[in-house]
Structures are given as structure tokens and as C-alpha cells.
Design a protein around this motif. Structure first.
Motif, PDB file in Angstrom:
ATOM      1  N   ARG A 207       0.847  -1.193   0.000  1.00 11.28           N
ATOM      2  CA  ARG A 207       0.000   0.000   0.000  1.00 11.28           C
ATOM      3  C   ARG A 207       0.886   1.248   0.000  1.00 11.28           C
ATOM      4  O   ARG A 207       2.062   1.193   0.352  1.00 11.28           O
ATOM      5  CB  ARG A 207      -0.903   0.055   1.247  1.00 11.28           C
ATOM      6  N   TYR A 208       0.288   2.377  -0.377  1.00  8.53           N
ATOM      7  CA  TYR A 208       0.851   3.687  -0.071  1.00  8.53           C
ATOM      8  C   TYR A 208       0.015   4.266   1.063  1.00  8.53           C
ATOM      9  O   TYR A 208      -1.170   3.938   1.212  1.00  8.53           O
ATOM     10  CB  TYR A 208       0.755   4.644  -1.265  1.00  8.53           C
ATOM     11  N   ILE A 229       4.304   6.911   3.355  1.00  8.49           N
ATOM     12  CA  ILE A 229       4.808   5.577   3.658  1.00  8.49           C
ATOM     13  C   ILE A 229       4.595   4.658   2.464  1.00  8.49           C
ATOM     14  O   ILE A 229       3.471   4.539   1.954  1.00  8.49           O
ATOM     15  CB  ILE A 229       4.138   4.968   4.913  1.00  8.49           C
ATOM     16  N   ALA A 230       5.670   4.045   2.008  1.00  8.43           N
ATOM     17  CA  ALA A 230       5.591   2.991   0.992  1.00  8.43           C
ATOM     18  C   ALA A 230       5.642   1.665   1.742  1.00  8.43           C
ATOM     19  O   ALA A 230       6.707   1.239   2.197  1.00  8.43           O
ATOM     20  CB  ALA A 230       6.733   3.110  -0.001  1.00  8.43           C
ATOM     21  N   TRP A 231       4.496   1.046   1.900  1.00  6.06           N
ATOM     22  CA  TRP A 231       4.363  -0.190   2.672  1.00  6.06           C
ATOM     23  C   TRP A 231       4.498  -1.372   1.731  1.00  6.06           C
ATOM     24  O   TRP A 231       3.700  -1.540   0.806  1.00  6.06           O
ATOM     25  CB  TRP A 231       3.021  -0.205   3.383  1.00  6.06           C
ATOM     26  N   CYS A 232       5.537  -2.185   1.954  1.00  4.14           N
ATOM     27  CA  CYS A 232       5.829  -3.290   1.028  1.00  4.14           C
ATOM     28  C   CYS A 232       6.316  -4.497   1.830  1.00  4.14           C
ATOM     29  O   CYS A 232       7.516  -4.763   1.912  1.00  4.14           O
ATOM     30  CB  CYS A 232       6.894  -2.831   0.033  1.00  4.14           C
ATOM     31  N   ARG A 239       4.863  -9.525  -7.949  1.00  2.00           N
ATOM     32  CA  ARG A 239       4.291  -8.639  -8.976  1.00  2.00           C
ATOM     33  C   ARG A 239       3.778  -7.358  -8.334  1.00  2.00           C
ATOM     34  O   ARG A 239       3.998  -6.255  -8.848  1.00  2.00           O
ATOM     35  CB  ARG A 239       3.156  -9.362  -9.706  1.00  2.00           C
ATOM     36  N   SER A 240       3.116  -7.470  -7.193  1.00  6.36           N
ATOM     37  CA  SER A 240       2.599  -6.292  -6.501  1.00  6.36           C
ATOM     38  C   SER A 240       3.738  -5.375  -6.065  1.00  6.36           C
ATOM     39  O   SER A 240       3.662  -4.151  -6.216  1.00  6.36           O
ATOM     40  CB  SER A 240       1.768  -6.728  -5.288  1.00  6.36           C
ATOM     41  N   LYS A 241       4.805  -5.941  -5.528  1.00  8.23           N
ATOM     42  CA  LYS A 241       5.955  -5.134  -5.117  1.00  8.23           C
ATOM     43  C   LYS A 241       6.506  -4.327  -6.288  1.00  8.23           C
ATOM     44  O   LYS A 241       6.837  -3.150  -6.152  1.00  8.23           O
ATOM     45  CB  LYS A 241       7.063  -6.029  -4.563  1.00  8.23           C
ATOM     46  N   MET A 242       6.571  -4.969  -7.436  1.00  6.26           N
ATOM     47  CA  MET A 242       7.120  -4.302  -8.615  1.00  6.26           C
ATOM     48  C   MET A 242       6.222  -3.166  -9.077  1.00  6.26           C
ATOM     49  O   MET A 242       6.698  -2.088  -9.440  1.00  6.26           O
ATOM     50  CB  MET A 242       7.320  -5.320  -9.731  1.00  6.26           C
ATOM     51  N   ILE A 243       4.926  -3.397  -9.071  1.00  6.30           N
ATOM     52  CA  ILE A 243       3.997  -2.360  -9.531  1.00  6.30           C
ATOM     53  C   ILE A 243       4.031  -1.162  -8.594  1.00  6.30           C
ATOM     54  O   ILE A 243       4.087  -0.004  -9.029  1.00  6.30           O
ATOM     55  CB  ILE A 243       2.569  -2.931  -9.649  1.00  6.30           C
ATOM     56  N   TYR A 244       4.021  -1.421  -7.300  1.00 11.94           N
ATOM     57  CA  TYR A 244       4.066  -0.302  -6.341  1.00 11.94           C
ATOM     58  C   TYR A 244       5.399   0.451  -6.435  1.00 11.94           C
ATOM     59  O   TYR A 244       5.432   1.683  -6.378  1.00 11.94           O
ATOM     60  CB  TYR A 244       3.823  -0.811  -4.920  1.00 11.94           C
ATOM     61  N   ALA A 245       6.491  -0.286  -6.581  1.00 13.89           N
ATOM     62  CA  ALA A 245       7.795   0.373  -6.683  1.00 13.89           C
ATOM     63  C   ALA A 245       7.896   1.220  -7.950  1.00 13.89           C
ATOM     64  O   ALA A 245       8.406   2.349  -7.923  1.00 13.89           O
ATOM     65  CB  ALA A 245       8.903  -0.679  -6.671  1.00 13.89           C
ATOM     66  N   LEU A 262       8.986   7.327   4.211  1.00 10.72           N
ATOM     67  CA  LEU A 262       9.451   6.095   4.841  1.00 10.72           C
ATOM     68  C   LEU A 262       9.160   4.922   3.915  1.00 10.72           C
ATOM     69  O   LEU A 262       8.125   4.907   3.242  1.00 10.72           O
ATOM     70  CB  LEU A 262       8.729   5.834   6.165  1.00 10.72           C
ATOM     71  N   GLN A 263      10.052   3.959   3.892  1.00  8.36           N
ATOM     72  CA  GLN A 263       9.794   2.699   3.207  1.00  8.36           C
ATOM     73  C   GLN A 263       9.856   1.604   4.265  1.00  8.36           C
ATOM     74  O   GLN A 263      10.831   1.516   5.004  1.00  8.36           O
ATOM     75  CB  GLN A 263      10.819   2.451   2.109  1.00  8.36           C
ATOM     76  N   ALA A 264       8.828   0.799   4.348  1.00  6.60           N
ATOM     77  CA  ALA A 264       8.735  -0.191   5.410  1.00  6.60           C
ATOM     78  C   ALA A 264       8.308  -1.543   4.873  1.00  6.60           C
ATOM     79  O   ALA A 264       7.415  -1.628   4.026  1.00  6.60           O
ATOM     80  CB  ALA A 264       7.755   0.274   6.483  1.00  6.60           C
ATOM     81  N   THR A 265       8.954  -2.582   5.388  1.00  7.60           N
ATOM     82  CA  THR A 265       8.585  -3.947   5.031  1.00  7.60           C
ATOM     83  C   THR A 265       7.952  -4.690   6.204  1.00  7.60           C
ATOM     84  O   THR A 265       7.404  -5.769   6.026  1.00  7.60           O
ATOM     85  CB  THR A 265       9.819  -4.740   4.550  1.00  7.60           C
ATOM     86  N   ASP A 266       8.069  -4.118   7.396  1.00  4.96           N
ATOM     87  CA  ASP A 266       7.379  -4.686   8.561  1.00  4.96           C
ATOM     88  C   ASP A 266       7.111  -3.537   9.539  1.00  4.96           C
ATOM     89  O   ASP A 266       7.706  -2.456   9.426  1.00  4.96           O
ATOM     90  CB  ASP A 266       8.198  -5.807   9.209  1.00  4.96           C
ATOM     91  N   PRO A 267       6.202  -3.728  10.506  1.00  2.00           N
ATOM     92  CA  PRO A 267       5.780  -2.629  11.390  1.00  2.00           C
ATOM     93  C   PRO A 267       6.916  -1.980  12.167  1.00  2.00           C
ATOM     94  O   PRO A 267       6.851  -0.772  12.468  1.00  2.00           O
ATOM     95  CB  PRO A 267       4.783  -3.309  12.339  1.00  2.00           C
TER      96      PRO A 267
END
Length: 280
Positions: A207-208, A229-232, A239-245, A262-267
Motif C-alpha cells: 500500500r501507499y 509511507i511505501a508499505w511493502c 508482482r505487486s511489489k514491482m507495480i508499487y515500486a 518512509l519505506q517499510a517492510t514490517d511494522p
């Protein structure tokens, strides 16, 4: 399912002294600076305890050539130079790091590659997106997926309301792939908390988000900053990671007034302490 043996579990220590051949960095720099390659495949030579270059892709080679260069039953690291066209019809590229770990690879090999990955990545300065893939469908580089991504008017309207009137605490945005459009998924009321915001981000989907962060300065002044926040999460679909990036910069330009990203992969990568550290 194969059960890991004591020999397998000891392999994490085997990776601790993993060296990186100079050619690994040299070829990456050539790809980054001169675009002399489309992709690079790296292999860990376990006996020498060293990462080496296994294969180089010529600039004219395709994603299919890249996918075919990854062995079906063995782990590898790889770099792929991904070209795409933005909504403004600008040609751009991003450098992807791919951690290839097929389900059928040996357990020991998976553990060595996993244990050595962060150490190896630090040698390659300029990686923009990371993917983890266990089969080719998880790294399907569909350049068209991000090229025509539209932004619904409501995305900008809600952002302006947050910025000018503070009528929202946060906004969560979602990419609707079928419609090729960014939409508003959720809006947080002003009285809602950071915990409400964190709970609104799905554990397994990208999500953004925008968050209006209140804080008190050392001079005891009440202030706020608007965070993007770029939530990934790591477990999201590749595929979703690539589209959001690929769509992020295009989307951010629509939201005039972002102060911190911020870019986050976990809380833990976007907890309150992280927010506080970015405003000081």
C-alpha cells in the motif's frame, strides 16, 4: 517435505565468512553506470566460500532470457535492469535485486544464500528494489503493469483536506491493478491513533499511505509533519511489489506537500520511534 539435518543447520555458520569476488562489484557498477548488461547472475561457490559472477546478459536480452538463466533447482542471486515507461511517457529504469530460492533447492543451499544475502547486497550500492522468488511467476516483469497507472481524483482531494484542514489523521491508498488506478482505500478520522493507522495496513499486501504526525519540539512547540509511507511487506506478491515500486514516484508527484518519506517492510520499520527520529 525434507527435514533439515544438523549438517543443514550448521550451514548458517558456513556463510558467515562468505567472500565477494571483485568481479561481482565491477560488473554491477558497469550495469549501473554504463548499462552494459541487462542482467547479472551470481552464484555462491560453497567450497571457496565466495560469491562469483556466473552469467552476464547482454543489453539486448529479454526478461525471458533472464528467467531462463536461473536454474530450476538451485539458488542464485541476480540483478536485473528493468525498463519501463511512466504515465508521462518517460523512459525509466530500476535496478532489481532478485533472491532466487526455488522450493526444490537443497535446504543447505537455501540457508547459505539466506544467511549471506544482506552481506552481499551491501557490496552492491544502487539496488532500488528487492524481490524474493521461488518460481518464475513470482518475478514476472510486466513492464506495462505500471506504465499507465492513473491516480483517481479522490486521492488528491483527500490529501489536500488532510494538509489544509487536518480533517484526516491518515489516508491509505491502494492500486487497483485491473483498472490501472490508485484509489483511496481508507481514511482515518482526526482522533484516530497511530495504532489505528498501523492496523489499517494489510500484513501481506502493498500500500501507499499518508500519516499526519504530531510531535512536540525541544522548545515545547506543537508541530506536525506529513509522512508518505511505501508499505511493502516481504510476504507480498512479487508482482505487486514491482507495480508499487514502479508507480511510487509518479504517484508522489500528485501529492504536493509530503515532508518525510518512509519505506517499510514490517511494522518495526515505521513504528513511532522511527517517526520521531525522522522529525528531529
Amino acid at each position: 517435505m525434507r527435514v533439515a539435518s544438523d549438517d543443514d543447520s550448521s550451514s548458517a555458520n558456513a556463510a558467515s565468512g562468505m567472500a565477494v569476488h571483485d568481479d561481482c562489484k565491477l560488473k554491477f557498477l558497469e550495469l549501473k553506470a554504463k548499462r552494459t548488461y541487462r542482467f547479472i547472475v551470481y552464484k555462491i561457490e560453497e567450497q571457496q566460500k565466495q560469491v562469483v559472477v556466473e552469467k552476464l546478459g547482454e543489453p539486448g536480452q529479454s526478461h525471458d532470457d533472464f528467467a531462463a538463466s536461473l536454474p530450476a533447482d538451485e539458488c542464485r542471486y541476480a540483478i536485473f535492469d528493468f525498463d519501463f515507461v511512466t504515465a508521462e511517457n518517460c523512459q525509466k529504469s530500476k535496478i532489481f535485486f532478485v533472491a532466487w530460492s526455488p522450493d526444490t533447492a537443497r535446504v543447505r543451499s537455501k540457508m547459505i544464500y539466506a544467511s549471506s544475502k544482506d552481506r552481499f547486497k551491501r557490496e552492491l550500492d544502487g539496488i532500488q528494489v528487492e524481490l524474493q522468488a521461488t518460481d518464475p511467476t513470482e518475478m514476472d516483469l510486466d513492464a506495462n503493469a505500471a506504465s499507465g497507472m492513473a491516480v483517481h481524483d479522490d486521492c488528491k482531494l483527500r490529501f489536500l483536506e488532510l494538509k489544509a484542514k487536518r480533517t484526516h489523521r491518515f489516508i491509505v491508498y491502494k492500486i487497483e491493478e485491473k483498472q490501472k488506478q490508485v484509489i483511496v482505500e481508507k481514511v482515518g478520522e482526526p482522533i484516530q491513533t497511530y495504532e489505528d493507522f498501523a492496523a489499517s495496513l494489510p500484513a501481506e499486501e502493498c500500500r501507499y499511505a499518508i500519516y499526519d504526525f504530531d510531535f512536540v519540539t525541544a522548545e515545547n512547540c506543537q508541530k506536525s509533519k506529513i509522512f508518505f509511507i511505501a508499505w511493502c511487506p516481504d510476504v507480498a506478491k512479487v508482482r505487486s511489489k514491482m507495480i508499487y515500486a514502479s508507480s511510487k514516484d509518479r504517484f508522489k508527484r500528485e501529492l504536493d506537500g509530503i515532508q518525510v518519506e518512509l519505506q517499510a517492510t514490517d511494522p518495526t520499520e515505521m513504528d513511532l520511534d522511527v517517526f520521531k527520529s525522522r522529525v528531529n
